[in-house]
Design a protein around this motif. Structure first.
Motif, PDB file in Angstrom:
ATOM      1  N   LEU A  81       0.824  -1.212   0.000  1.00  0.00           N
ATOM      2  CA  LEU A  81       0.000   0.000   0.000  1.00  0.00           C
ATOM      3  C   LEU A  81       0.857   1.261   0.000  1.00  0.00           C
ATOM      4  O   LEU A  81       1.729   1.436   0.851  1.00  0.00           O
ATOM      5  N   ILE A  83       1.056   5.582  -0.001  1.00  0.00           N
ATOM      6  CA  ILE A  83       0.297   6.717   0.561  1.00  0.00           C
ATOM      7  C   ILE A  83      -0.730   7.223  -0.459  1.00  0.00           C
ATOM      8  O   ILE A  83      -1.849   7.573  -0.103  1.00  0.00           O
ATOM      9  N   LEU A  86      -3.793   5.159  -0.401  1.00  0.00           N
ATOM     10  CA  LEU A  86      -4.564   5.442   0.801  1.00  0.00           C
ATOM     11  C   LEU A  86      -5.313   6.772   0.657  1.00  0.00           C
ATOM     12  O   LEU A  86      -6.485   6.890   1.042  1.00  0.00           O
ATOM     13  N   ALA A  87      -4.632   7.743   0.075  1.00  0.00           N
ATOM     14  CA  ALA A  87      -5.255   9.058  -0.132  1.00  0.00           C
ATOM     15  C   ALA A  87      -6.477   8.919  -1.032  1.00  0.00           C
ATOM     16  O   ALA A  87      -7.534   9.506  -0.773  1.00  0.00           O
TER      17      ALA A  87
ATOM     18  N   PRO B  43       1.770   4.464   5.393  1.00  0.00           N
ATOM     19  CA  PRO B  43       0.297   4.493   5.367  1.00  0.00           C
ATOM     20  C   PRO B  43      -0.301   4.125   6.724  1.00  0.00           C
ATOM     21  O   PRO B  43      -1.238   4.772   7.191  1.00  0.00           O
ATOM     22  N   LEU B  57      -8.849  10.643   7.786  1.00  0.00           N
ATOM     23  CA  LEU B  57      -7.678  10.359   6.971  1.00  0.00           C
ATOM     24  C   LEU B  57      -7.687  11.240   5.711  1.00  0.00           C
ATOM     25  O   LEU B  57      -6.657  11.768   5.285  1.00  0.00           O
ATOM     26  N   LEU B  61      -4.712  13.709   4.510  1.00  0.00           N
ATOM     27  CA  LEU B  61      -3.929  13.410   3.304  1.00  0.00           C
ATOM     28  C   LEU B  61      -4.257  14.291   2.108  1.00  0.00           C
ATOM     29  O   LEU B  61      -3.405  14.520   1.265  1.00  0.00           O
ATOM     30  N   ASN B  62      -5.511  14.745   2.023  1.00  0.00           N
ATOM     31  CA  ASN B  62      -5.950  15.332   0.746  1.00  0.00           C
ATOM     32  C   ASN B  62      -6.298  16.809   0.759  1.00  0.00           C
ATOM     33  O   ASN B  62      -6.526  17.374  -0.315  1.00  0.00           O
TER      34      ASN B  62
END
Lengths: 194, 365
Positions: A81, A83, A86-87, B43, B57, B61-62
């Motif tokens: 996996l 990042i 996961l994002a 992760p 999350l 992250l975004n």
């Protein structure tokens, strides 16, 4: 709408449950006895985050239900996996669902999750997946449950607000699923075109 | 990019590097290296960080647009140390990120606020005139309800979220690609109406589209100019002078009693506090009389706040919910994602989706 996909032939343990599947086996479907039978064949796992999501509501005694039927496991990310993966996952799925899918991937098990969005992700990552109705189908095939009981269970789940079609004229669970799958394929085509 | 985010969110959560390291079971030096951008968390560690600092999350992250809410200069000392207030501010920042995500996923551009006012260059703005003009633009009558004002603002692309917030926090406002007002759902409806009008003043007069920090309004120390202006504007908008004067004449002596004040407040759908404020600024009451009308009501900020509520549709802006549900129906997002976006529990979200499913099914039958 739920899906029966992930037929029993491909069912491999351990089984990792999402919150809605726990609710279906818990207060909606009262399927504790089926869980006991499944537990003789598979490890039944609930990721930590899902356990938190489930026990937040105190109306139903889910702390006891989880400790009786499930192993609550901390999340472990698969080594592959990134990042970025996961994002991307986090834009479409809740954290409990992400933990279910990735734990199923890590353990080479089957995710038990009644969500179309999760099914798509599972398909892309090659994760085995089934839903509540998929497990009922498995139970019927393995003679853990009769057709009549399985169809009655569907009606009970519906009465308790699980989103699935009515049993209608179906006499066997297989015919119910066949009817369901046709409608579900139609749904999928529409969704895929988006 | 994650480095500063981790540092900011850790600080907002009131954690030291050592606290975070302990929660994650790693060495403090690793946290330091993450925050300097020398190392990137795995992760698995990202998921643990999100949990430890209390954000999703996705937000960790975004978040591309990073909305900011700042406590006002006049906020009581130590307020930034208030854990519940900090958490509400973080949640507000998340909610704005979710707005961006939902619209982007749906392929819809953000809709900018269509009301344009700017008082920043006006030394002594004529607030009654502004309020009267805005009542016309929003097509409000003289006695406005909370639902009417919310609907009128929706028509001009303003999102209103009604959340449970700490008792010392009345509302928050933000203006950027989306314009958003948060009001405290734990307050009674009349108070929420005044807060909405108050925050609207901030949006119109004190914030611009440049995505500067949003405003956090507290139930105390309202002695800075912008807070005074917002209160005055809210009073003018909700309790128009001509109507107040007519009713004052009709009610005459009754207004000298708490019951009379309450009756008048009810006519305008506002709290007794707001009505007293309106009449006191007209010098109908003397400020020193206030004790006669109110019993002391201590503000408590030590009560546990139930952030997760049971009314998804009542809590989030209808446009946001509508667009999010379109994505759910298309199978693009899951129930768990919808729960995160609406700050609702999974069981509440599942129940909401089920009710909606069976409602549609019964309509089809």
């Amino acid at each position: 709408m739920s899906s029966p996909q992930g037929r029993s032939a491909s069912l491999r343990g351990p089984l990792i449950f999402d919150a809605s599947a726990v609710f279906n086996f818990g207060h909606r479907g009262d399927l504790g006895s089926l869980l006991l039978q499944l537990r003789e064949r598979f490890a039944l796992i609930v990721p930590m985050r899902v356990a938190e999501e489930v026990i937040v509501d105190k109306t139903f005694a889910y702390e006891d239900f989880l400790s009786l039927h499930f192993q609550v496991e901390p999340f472990v990310a698969p080594k592959s996996l990134a990042i970025e993966d996961l994002a991307l996952l986090s834009t479409r799925l809740g954290q409990g669902e992400i933990e279910v899918l990735l734990l199923a991937e890590h353990l080479q098990g089957t995710a038990v999750i009644d969500e179309r969005a999760a099914r798509r992700v599972a398909g892309r990552r090659g994760i085995a997946i089934t839903g509540t109705l998929g497990l009922l189908a498995y139970a019927v095939e393995q003679a853990l449950m009769t057709d009549t009981i399985a169809l009655e269970t569907v009606e009970r789940l519906r009465r308790n607000r699980f989103r699935c079609p009515a049993v209608g004229e179906s006499k066997t669970f297989a015919s119910y699923l066949a009817h369901f799958a046709a409608a579900d394929d139609q749904d999928n085509r529409v969704a895929t075109e988006r | 990019m994650h480095a500063s985010r981790i540092r900011d969110l850790r600080k907002r959560a009131g954690l030291t590097q050592a606290d975070l390291a302990q929660r994650l079971g790693v060495d403090t030096s690793l946290i330091s290296r993450w925050e300097k951008g020398e190392r990137e968390p795995s992760p698995q560690q990202m998921m643990d960080i999100a949990r430890a600092v209390g954000v999703t999350l996705d937000f960790l992250l975004n978040a591309q647009v990073q909305p900011r809410f700042m406590l006002r200069g006049a906020a009581p000392r130590g307020m930034d140390e208030n854990h519940e207030v900090r958490r509400a501010i973080t949640d507000a920042e998340q909610q704005i990120h979710f707005l961006h995500t939902v619209y982007e996923t749906a392929g819809k551009p953000p809709r900018k606020l269509t009301l344009k006012y700017d008082l920043s260059a006006v030394p002594e703005p004529d607030l009654p005139d502004f309020a009267a003009e805005l009542r016309g633009v929003l097509r409000l009558n003289h006695f406005v309800t909370l639902d009417e004002l919310k609907q009128a603002l929706r028509d001009h692309n303003l999102h209103v979220f009604e959340w449970a917030m700490p008792s010392n926090l009345s509302g928050m406002s933000y203006r950027g690609a989306f314009t958003v007002i948060f009001i405290n759902a734990l307050q009674p409806k009349p108070r929420r109406l005044f807060t909405l009008a108050h925050e609207l003043a901030h949006v119109l007069f004190h914030l611009d589209d440049e995505q500067g920090p949003g405003i956090v309004s507290l139930f105390s120390r309202r002695d800075d100019r912008e807070e005074r202006q917002a209160n005055q504007f809210a009073a003018e908008l909700l309790m128009p002078l001509d109507q107040v004067n007519v009713l004052k004449q009709q009610m005459a002596g009754r207004l000298r009693t708490p019951e009379g004040l309450e009756s008048l407040a009810q006519m305008f759908n506002v709290s007794r506090d707001a009505m007293f404020y309106r009449l006191a600024t007209q010098r109908f009451y003397d400020w020193s009389e206030k004790k006669r009308f109110f019993s002391e009501r201590p503000i408590r900020d030590d009560e546990p706040i139930q952030y997760r509520v049971d009314d998804i549709a009542g809590q989030v802006s209808p446009e946001f919910l509508h667009t999010a549900l379109e994505l759910y129906d298309a199978g693009l997002i899951s129930a768990g994602k919808l729960a995160e976006w609406c700050f609702a529990s999974r069981i509440t979200t599942d129940a909401y989706l089920s009710d909606r499913y069976f409602e549609v099914a019964s309509l089809i039958v």
